[in-house]
Enzyme design. Sequence first.
Site, PDB file in Angstrom:
ATOM      1  CB  CYS A  20      -0.739  -0.333   1.161  1.00 12.06           C
ATOM      2  SG  CYS A  20      -1.817  -1.747   1.413  1.00 12.06           S
ATOM      3  NE  ARG A  42       4.457   2.101  -1.139  1.00 12.47           N
ATOM      4  CZ  ARG A  42       4.586   1.027  -1.227  1.00 12.47           C
ATOM      5  NH1 ARG A  42       5.724   0.789  -1.751  1.00 12.47           N
ATOM      6  NH2 ARG A  42       4.997  -0.084  -0.251  1.00 12.47           N
ATOM      7  CD1 TRP A  74      -1.881  -5.095  -3.024  1.00 13.24           C
ATOM      8  CD2 TRP A  74      -1.893  -3.955  -5.114  1.00 13.24           C
ATOM      9  NE1 TRP A  74      -1.505  -5.569  -4.195  1.00 13.24           N
ATOM     10  CE2 TRP A  74      -1.896  -5.485  -5.173  1.00 13.24           C
ATOM     11  CE3 TRP A  74      -2.456  -3.613  -6.066  1.00 13.24           C
ATOM     12  CZ2 TRP A  74      -1.905  -6.440  -7.160  1.00 13.24           C
ATOM     13  CZ3 TRP A  74      -2.202  -3.814  -7.530  1.00 13.24           C
ATOM     14  CH2 TRP A  74      -2.331  -5.241  -7.784  1.00 13.24           C
ATOM     15  CG  ASN A  87       2.352  -1.059   2.856  1.00 10.93           C
ATOM     16  OD1 ASN A  87       2.440  -1.886   2.558  1.00 10.93           O
ATOM     17  ND2 ASN A  87       4.038  -0.740   2.168  1.00 10.93           N
ATOM     18  N   GLY A  88       1.091  -3.580   5.359  1.00 13.48           N
ATOM     19  CA  GLY A  88       2.229  -4.617   5.970  1.00 13.48           C
ATOM     20  C   GLY A  88       1.369  -4.910   5.569  1.00 13.48           C
ATOM     21  CD  GLU A 123       8.716 -16.428 -16.784  1.00 10.87           C
ATOM     22  OE1 GLU A 123       7.855 -17.210 -17.683  1.00 10.87           O
ATOM     23  OE2 GLU A 123       9.117 -15.469 -17.076  1.00 10.87           O
ATOM     24  CE  LYS A 170       9.944 -12.001 -17.589  1.00 11.66           C
ATOM     25  NZ  LYS A 170       9.129 -13.067 -18.084  1.00 11.66           N
ATOM     26  CD  GLU A 215       7.274 -11.600 -21.425  1.00  7.52           C
ATOM     27  OE1 GLU A 215       6.367 -10.938 -21.674  1.00  7.52           O
ATOM     28  OE2 GLU A 215       8.010 -12.413 -20.539  1.00  7.52           O
ATOM     29  CG  HIS A 223      13.326 -36.914 -29.291  1.00  8.79           C
ATOM     30  ND1 HIS A 223      13.929 -38.465 -30.190  1.00  8.79           N
ATOM     31  CD2 HIS A 223      13.910 -37.243 -27.806  1.00  8.79           C
ATOM     32  CE1 HIS A 223      14.180 -39.338 -28.899  1.00  8.79           C
ATOM     33  NE2 HIS A 223      14.175 -37.973 -27.629  1.00  8.79           N
ATOM     34  CE  LYS A 246       1.877  -7.069 -15.316  1.00  9.73           C
ATOM     35  NZ  LYS A 246       3.159  -7.612 -15.520  1.00  9.73           N
TER      36      LYS A 246
END
Length: 618
Positions: free
Chosen positions: A2, A27, A77, A103-104, A487, A491, A494, A510, A613
């Site tokens: 947050c 945030r 958040w 925040n936490g 992955e 990365k 992209e 193969h 996104k």
Amino acid sequence: MCGIIGGTGETPVLPLLVEGLRRLEYRGYDSAGIALPAHGTIWRRRKAGGTRSISELGEGVGDAPPGITCGIGHSRWATHGAPTEVNAHPHTDASGRLAIIHNGILENFRELTHDLPRRGAELVSETDTEVLAHLIAAEVAGGAGLADAVRTCLRRVEGKFAIAVIHADEPDLIVAARRSSPLVCGTDATTAYLASDIPAIHGKADRFYVIDDDRVVELTPGAIRVTDLQGSELVPEEREVTWDLAAAEKGGYPDFMSKEMYEQPAAVRDTLLGRIVQGRIALDQVRLSDEDLRMIDKVYVVACGSSYHAGLVGKQAIQHWCRLPVEVEIASEFRYQDPVLGRTSLVVAISQSGETIDTLEAVHHAKQQGAPVLAVCNVVDSSMARDADAVLYTRAGPEIGVASTKCHLAQLVAMQVLALYLAQVRGTSYPEEVAERLGHLEQIPQRVAAALESADTVKGIASAPDVRDARDFFFLGRGVGRAVALEGALKLKEISYLRAEGYPGGELKHGPIALIEPGTVVVAVATRSRLAGKVLSNVEEVKARGATVVLVVDERDVDVPAVRKLADHIIPLPGTGHELFQPIVDNIPLQLFAYALATARGNDVDKPRNLAKVVTVE
Ligand code: AGP
């Protein structure tokens, strides 16, 4: 993650709070709120409207009492409780004369509710923060000053926090405190400021102060006083700030992707925080009974992109800890394969945004077939979280960069937690075994931090001519290392726009090995596992055909003869104690590798071409 902001001085504080929240929007923005001590009470305004929360709040404070020079603000958040107005900060005590922002995560807030006064402390929200408001107010009602009341209560709190508290009895005072969550304070000649990050007070304060853990800050007009939790005064360390505002919003990093890569230790730690309640793993929302879960005889994981790669690792974890068969499907393919679903099929949907249409459609198909759905999401109350029967939230905070980094790592952790949760419910692991494995997982954040220290090594490799000038990349791995290879290739593709393939090492011969020739770069994930030796054998095959080899190995194996013989470049990494946890660390150098090649090519790593996104079209 947050955002908090506060100020106390000689001029109206409202503009500072509204502008500060706007600057902290990255945030989190599920909801926003402001509180001012005014005329013997607290004036409060809150908005819960997603990305509109902060702008709506700014438009909705016209009726605030004029001329108030002290106040606090918060953008949320959500981690505990849905992003509704009732759960929006600031929270007040029953009298409405104290307000707090936070925040936490207060890990022991459930236990703290037992300390609430018998009367007059009915909780109205689902948040952990409100409990603290009532506890502090009770101390003030017992005769303590606000600062002492805060110190007394924080000595009983477990978890992480950055808080700010105001009380109508002391209208010029803000009491702030932190443990693990970020808090910066500042002053100028007439005002004292607090915020989660520098951007919120950049260009306002002319002196900034580093606030350490378990410190309480008393802010009065133009001054701060710092103490420990026992009340002993300390001299705060001043912090020089030379950033411009744009750099400050990225925490001094050149872009959000690098900021988010370095937030990965915290993202992993936060996803694990508070997972053990009374000795058992707790999910965030479960509308499935233990009996429902014990009836499950097959698991389907559906996801896209990086989330799909997290699913591949999750498959092995669930099969290993629960002995349940798992199929991992690309979400956009899932419903067209006529999957055989029913009440005993658990569908696990992984999505950081919780809005990816391909995965949402797979969830809807599963529900139409009567299958229970569990979502692994990073956004509280997202469409997928609302549609699912159970939710396990990653707590990575907002991820701005299009290329997923901290959310992917948080998903890897969440899938381990889910596998252990299922093992706990289905009795395939004893509670003490589950707790022991979670204990191993809780060591991972520092391994992630250690892996980030390979950044210079990776940058050096990426700038070596035999890598820098390459146009064709293969990433190889086996077992869970295969998911890391996939992955790593994603990365690189992209953000650098270079051609890259992720492949299971045993599959190369193969067919794809026909592509290997001098100049091809092969990145192989050969950290410690049952299959590390086989990966090195696969690497021999490509080395013999002229490939440039980058080996990702355990730091204890860098001098192994086979590694020395095969590798043109070596990236050493810390071990994690279990091969199923290793992808959480092994992904790091591959993120850094892609980042180094992409930035060397001048690409915008936060907004790569052709990508969004969140993919909300099929
Ligand atoms: C990851 O780097 C990509 N940006 C992309 O593959 C992403 O993982 C995919 O679109 C899934 O998104 P979600 O997790 O929000 O569902």
